[in-house]
Design an enzyme around this catalytic site. Sequence first.
Site, mmCIF file in Angstrom:
data_model
loop_
_atom_site.group_PDB
_atom_site.id
_atom_site.type_symbol
_atom_site.label_atom_id
_atom_site.label_comp_id
_atom_site.label_asym_id
_atom_site.label_seq_id
_atom_site.Cartn_x
_atom_site.Cartn_y
_atom_site.Cartn_z
ATOM 1 N N ARG A 12 0.829 -1.204 0.000
ATOM 2 C CA ARG A 12 0.000 0.000 0.000
ATOM 3 C C ARG A 12 0.863 1.253 0.000
ATOM 4 N NH1 ARG A 12 -2.514 0.091 6.128
ATOM 5 N NH2 ARG A 12 -0.808 -0.990 7.159
ATOM 6 N N ILE A 14 3.199 4.313 -0.660
ATOM 7 C CA ILE A 14 4.404 4.479 -1.466
ATOM 8 C C ILE A 14 4.923 3.121 -1.933
ATOM 9 C CG2 ILE A 14 6.836 5.174 -1.372
ATOM 10 C CD1 ILE A 14 5.985 7.481 0.459
ATOM 11 N N THR A 86 5.513 4.832 12.529
ATOM 12 C CA THR A 86 5.714 5.982 13.409
ATOM 13 C C THR A 86 5.118 5.665 14.775
ATOM 14 O OG1 THR A 86 3.644 6.992 12.643
ATOM 15 C CG2 THR A 86 5.681 7.701 11.563
ATOM 16 N N GLN A 141 12.356 16.712 13.314
ATOM 17 C CA GLN A 141 10.948 17.086 13.456
ATOM 18 C C GLN A 141 10.541 16.975 14.917
ATOM 19 O OE1 GLN A 141 8.242 18.832 13.033
ATOM 20 N NE2 GLN A 141 8.011 18.096 10.919
ATOM 21 N N TYR A 147 11.710 8.488 15.107
ATOM 22 C CA TYR A 147 11.592 8.408 13.640
ATOM 23 C C TYR A 147 12.731 9.161 12.948
ATOM 24 C CZ TYR A 147 9.245 8.605 9.073
ATOM 25 O OH TYR A 147 8.920 8.489 7.741
ATOM 26 N N PRO A 177 11.811 11.248 0.985
ATOM 27 C CA PRO A 177 10.565 11.923 0.618
ATOM 28 C C PRO A 177 10.228 13.042 1.602
ATOM 29 C CG PRO A 177 10.273 9.528 0.739
ATOM 30 C CD PRO A 177 11.569 9.859 1.402
ATOM 31 N N GLY A 178 9.567 14.058 1.077
ATOM 32 C CA GLY A 178 8.932 15.042 1.941
ATOM 33 C C GLY A 178 7.560 14.540 2.321
ATOM 34 N N TYR A 179 6.608 15.440 2.415
ATOM 35 C CA TYR A 179 5.257 15.040 2.814
ATOM 36 C C TYR A 179 4.475 14.561 1.589
ATOM 37 C CZ TYR A 179 6.170 16.668 7.485
ATOM 38 O OH TYR A 179 6.694 16.795 8.751
#
Length: 240
Positions: A12, A14, A86, A141, A147, A177-179
């Site tokens: 599922r 990516i 996450t 972040q 993470y 990857p970004g968001y």
Amino acid sequence: MGRVAIVTGGTRGIGKAICLALKEQGRTVVANYAGNEEKARAFTEETEIPAYKWDVGDHEATLAGCAKVEAEVGPIEIVVNNAGITRDATLHKMSFEDWNEVMRINLGGCFNMAKACFPGMRERGWGRIVNIGSINGQAGQYGQVNYAAAKSGIHGFTKALAQEGARSGVTVNAIAPGYIDTDMVAAVPETVLEKIVAKIPVGRLGNAEEIARGVAFLTAEEAGFVTGSTMSLNGGQHMY
């Protein structure tokens, strides 16, 4: 038969997009998944790509799972380490279990898959490994020390392993990857998501197919001179 490619967390989001891109490239694709039997069955019915179940954070299970794939499908020559979870919290609220589980799966999964597949790639003189990192492993972040640490570790792992494989025709690269418009990002509250998108210069979330195209490039026959690199696909949010 095309070269055998395995994508962890491949049923599922990516991972699914990567599987489809590699299939279109002519690869013989296998997906790995950890738990959702229903979605794995639906994925295989839709794509005709077989799905094998094991936890990539479990060393012995990964060795056994990859051996089964090689016995049933063929030598694994392309590995995409996409599986990840996450368990977000600020440090003072984060349990050791939340820290350890993210490190075990996100970073440990890369080690386990490499242990299973890298020696065979070196012996055969050809291989491609792509590790899915993250913008948050580059920039950090709030509320994601586990993470961010795991994803940052993936970028270092990539650079080190690339040096071990280079002379044997095995490339090791990463994508950060970004968001991306996936279920994981969809779970973010709308007000928070609006603030995130406002910081992305291109003005939108990425999509899974854009990440998949990056993987297709890095795993191509013609990509043998690209190794130890991290491709940042983030809409200009973090220029690293």
